[in-house]
Design a protein around this motif. Structure first.
Motif, PDB file in Angstrom:
ATOM      1  N   MET A   1       0.833  -1.210   0.000  1.00  0.00           N
ATOM      2  CA  MET A   1       0.000   0.000   0.000  1.00  0.00           C
ATOM      3  C   MET A   1       0.862   1.252   0.000  1.00  0.00           C
ATOM      4  O   MET A   1       0.529   2.244  -0.652  1.00  0.00           O
ATOM      5  N   GLN A   2       1.987   1.196   0.697  1.00  0.00           N
ATOM      6  CA  GLN A   2       2.889   2.343   0.740  1.00  0.00           C
ATOM      7  C   GLN A   2       3.468   2.633  -0.647  1.00  0.00           C
ATOM      8  O   GLN A   2       3.617   3.781  -1.035  1.00  0.00           O
ATOM      9  N   LYS A   3       3.768   1.576  -1.408  1.00  0.00           N
ATOM     10  CA  LYS A   3       4.297   1.756  -2.760  1.00  0.00           C
ATOM     11  C   LYS A   3       3.257   2.374  -3.697  1.00  0.00           C
ATOM     12  O   LYS A   3       3.613   3.061  -4.648  1.00  0.00           O
ATOM     13  N   LEU A   4       1.978   2.128  -3.434  1.00  0.00           N
ATOM     14  CA  LEU A   4       0.913   2.670  -4.279  1.00  0.00           C
ATOM     15  C   LEU A   4       0.532   4.104  -3.909  1.00  0.00           C
ATOM     16  O   LEU A   4      -0.238   4.725  -4.634  1.00  0.00           O
ATOM     17  N   ARG A   5       1.049   4.617  -2.815  1.00  0.00           N
ATOM     18  CA  ARG A   5       0.662   5.943  -2.338  1.00  0.00           C
ATOM     19  C   ARG A   5       0.759   7.034  -3.409  1.00  0.00           C
ATOM     20  O   ARG A   5      -0.183   7.819  -3.558  1.00  0.00           O
ATOM     21  N   PRO A   6       1.845   7.118  -4.194  1.00  0.00           N
ATOM     22  CA  PRO A   6       1.895   8.179  -5.219  1.00  0.00           C
ATOM     23  C   PRO A   6       0.772   8.057  -6.256  1.00  0.00           C
ATOM     24  O   PRO A   6       0.185   9.064  -6.655  1.00  0.00           O
ATOM     25  N   TYR A   7       0.453   6.824  -6.655  1.00  0.00           N
ATOM     26  CA  TYR A   7      -0.630   6.615  -7.617  1.00  0.00           C
ATOM     27  C   TYR A   7      -1.974   7.005  -7.010  1.00  0.00           C
ATOM     28  O   TYR A   7      -2.825   7.595  -7.681  1.00  0.00           O
ATOM     29  N   MET A   8      -2.148   6.686  -5.752  1.00  0.00           N
ATOM     30  CA  MET A   8      -3.395   7.007  -5.063  1.00  0.00           C
ATOM     31  C   MET A   8      -3.567   8.527  -4.952  1.00  0.00           C
ATOM     32  O   MET A   8      -4.669   9.043  -5.144  1.00  0.00           O
ATOM     33  N   LYS A   9      -2.484   9.235  -4.669  1.00  0.00           N
ATOM     34  CA  LYS A   9      -2.564  10.697  -4.573  1.00  0.00           C
ATOM     35  C   LYS A   9      -2.908  11.309  -5.929  1.00  0.00           C
ATOM     36  O   LYS A   9      -3.681  12.255  -6.004  1.00  0.00           O
ATOM     37  N   ASP A  10      -2.320  10.759  -6.990  1.00  0.00           N
ATOM     38  CA  ASP A  10      -2.648  11.236  -8.335  1.00  0.00           C
ATOM     39  C   ASP A  10      -4.131  11.058  -8.632  1.00  0.00           C
ATOM     40  O   ASP A  10      -4.775  11.954  -9.188  1.00  0.00           O
ATOM     41  N   LEU A  11      -4.669   9.902  -8.268  1.00  0.00           N
ATOM     42  CA  LEU A  11      -6.098   9.646  -8.489  1.00  0.00           C
ATOM     43  C   LEU A  11      -6.966  10.591  -7.665  1.00  0.00           C
ATOM     44  O   LEU A  11      -8.002  11.075  -8.142  1.00  0.00           O
ATOM     45  N   GLN A  12      -6.547  10.887  -6.451  1.00  0.00           N
ATOM     46  CA  GLN A  12      -7.315  11.789  -5.594  1.00  0.00           C
ATOM     47  C   GLN A  12      -7.342  13.201  -6.175  1.00  0.00           C
ATOM     48  O   GLN A  12      -8.361  13.884  -6.099  1.00  0.00           O
ATOM     49  N   VAL A  13      -6.229  13.625  -6.755  1.00  0.00           N
ATOM     50  CA  VAL A  13      -6.184  14.950  -7.382  1.00  0.00           C
ATOM     51  C   VAL A  13      -7.007  14.951  -8.665  1.00  0.00           C
ATOM     52  O   VAL A  13      -7.809  15.858  -8.907  1.00  0.00           O
ATOM     53  N   LYS A  14      -6.834  13.929  -9.472  1.00  0.00           N
ATOM     54  CA  LYS A  14      -7.510  13.836 -10.772  1.00  0.00           C
ATOM     55  C   LYS A  14      -9.030  13.772 -10.634  1.00  0.00           C
ATOM     56  O   LYS A  14      -9.759  14.381 -11.407  1.00  0.00           O
ATOM     57  N   TYR A  15      -9.503  13.012  -9.625  1.00  0.00           N
ATOM     58  CA  TYR A  15     -10.942  12.807  -9.464  1.00  0.00           C
ATOM     59  C   TYR A  15     -11.488  13.450  -8.196  1.00  0.00           C
ATOM     60  O   TYR A  15     -12.434  12.947  -7.591  1.00  0.00           O
ATOM     61  N   LYS A  16     -10.908  14.581  -7.801  1.00  0.00           N
ATOM     62  CA  LYS A  16     -11.350  15.206  -6.552  1.00  0.00           C
ATOM     63  C   LYS A  16     -12.806  15.647  -6.584  1.00  0.00           C
ATOM     64  O   LYS A  16     -13.473  15.698  -5.571  1.00  0.00           O
ATOM     65  N   ASP A  17     -13.328  15.945  -7.782  1.00  0.00           N
ATOM     66  CA  ASP A  17     -14.722  16.366  -7.909  1.00  0.00           C
ATOM     67  C   ASP A  17     -15.662  15.205  -8.204  1.00  0.00           C
ATOM     68  O   ASP A  17     -16.872  15.405  -8.303  1.00  0.00           O
ATOM     69  N   ASN A  18     -15.124  13.999  -8.372  1.00  0.00           N
ATOM     70  CA  ASN A  18     -15.941  12.837  -8.691  1.00  0.00           C
ATOM     71  C   ASN A  18     -15.528  11.667  -7.783  1.00  0.00           C
ATOM     72  O   ASN A  18     -14.784  10.780  -8.199  1.00  0.00           O
ATOM     73  N   PRO A  19     -16.014  11.662  -6.542  1.00  0.00           N
ATOM     74  CA  PRO A  19     -15.583  10.631  -5.582  1.00  0.00           C
ATOM     75  C   PRO A  19     -15.932   9.201  -6.017  1.00  0.00           C
ATOM     76  O   PRO A  19     -15.192   8.268  -5.716  1.00  0.00           O
ATOM     77  N   GLN A  20     -17.038   9.031  -6.727  1.00  0.00           N
ATOM     78  CA  GLN A  20     -17.409   7.682  -7.163  1.00  0.00           C
ATOM     79  C   GLN A  20     -16.420   7.146  -8.190  1.00  0.00           C
ATOM     80  O   GLN A  20     -16.003   5.983  -8.129  1.00  0.00           O
ATOM     81  N   GLN A  21     -16.012   7.998  -9.121  1.00  0.00           N
ATOM     82  CA  GLN A  21     -15.026   7.584 -10.125  1.00  0.00           C
ATOM     83  C   GLN A  21     -13.668   7.326  -9.455  1.00  0.00           C
ATOM     84  O   GLN A  21     -12.959   6.392  -9.827  1.00  0.00           O
ATOM     85  N   MET A  22     -13.337   8.158  -8.446  1.00  0.00           N
ATOM     86  CA  MET A  22     -12.081   7.968  -7.729  1.00  0.00           C
ATOM     87  C   MET A  22     -12.070   6.606  -7.040  1.00  0.00           C
ATOM     88  O   MET A  22     -11.078   5.882  -7.112  1.00  0.00           O
ATOM     89  N   GLN A  23     -13.182   6.230  -6.391  1.00  0.00           N
ATOM     90  CA  GLN A  23     -13.267   4.926  -5.738  1.00  0.00           C
ATOM     91  C   GLN A  23     -13.134   3.793  -6.748  1.00  0.00           C
ATOM     92  O   GLN A  23     -12.457   2.796  -6.493  1.00  0.00           O
TER      93      GLN A  23
END
Length: 192
Positions: free
Chosen positions: A35-57
């Motif tokens: 999970m720690q290795k995926l953290r950068p990818y997860m942050k990118d997704l959170q920024v990219k889909y900050k207005d669309n929580p369902q798509q982010m999930q």
């Protein structure tokens, strides 16, 4: 009784429990590292889909699936071990058998705090200090979020204050658990 000394019985039983749960502990640590290795990818997704929580999930689930990671993989093994930990804790805290039972060196009674010396009415107990030190090193070795870095210091200090006057039998158990946990983490990190 197979082990005539209660202190050694506590240590041996604790090590036996840790050995039985080693596969779960290993799985938990491996999951946390993944999970720690995926953290950068997860942050990118959170920024990219900050207005669309369902798509982010949805994207997060795809990320977990792609890398074959269970987001709860670090927690579930710990939850399985927790009832045994609490049971052992309660049994040692309330054990009449430890009353008057010596262990070694300065620990003359496992039902009392392990007072090394008394200075101006304040008892210096060594096991709580060792417990706080091993807790600190164990947390330093565990993968965690950057926002949780302060907890590495706060939790051991809090444990030191809370457990300072607990019985030496209970603290012997806790120190043994921490030391075995450090050995587990060292072995897992070394093999990876």
């Amino acid at each position: 009784r197979a082990v005539p000394n209660w202190g050694w019985a506590i240590i041996l039983l604790t090590l036996l429990v840790k050995a039985v749960f080693f596969p779960l502990s290993r799985k938990s640590l491996e999951s946390m590292k993944a999970m720690q290795k995926l953290r950068p990818y997860m942050k990118d997704l959170q920024v990219k889909y900050k207005d669309n929580p369902q798509q982010m999930q949805k994207e997060l689930m795809n990320l977990y699936k792609e890398y074959k990671i269970n987001p709860f993989g670090g927690c579930i093994p710990m939850l399985i071990q927790f009832p045994i930990f609490i049971g052992f804790f309660l049994a040692l805290r309330n054990s009449v058998s430890l009353r008057g039972a010596p262990f070694m060196l300065w620990m003359k009674d496992l039902s009392l705090p392990d007072s090394l010396i008394v200075i101006s009415g304040f008892s210096i107990n060594l096991l709580p200090v060792i417990m706080a030190g091993t807790s600190y090193w164990q947390q330093r070795m565990t993968p965690q979020e950057p926002s949780q870095k302060s907890m590495v210091v706060i939790m051991p200090v809090m444990f030191l204050v809370l457990f300072y006057n607990f019985s030496s039998g209970l603290l012997l158990y806790w120190v043994t658990m921490n030391a075995a946990g450090l050995a587990e983490q060292y072995l897992i990190n070394k093999n990876k």
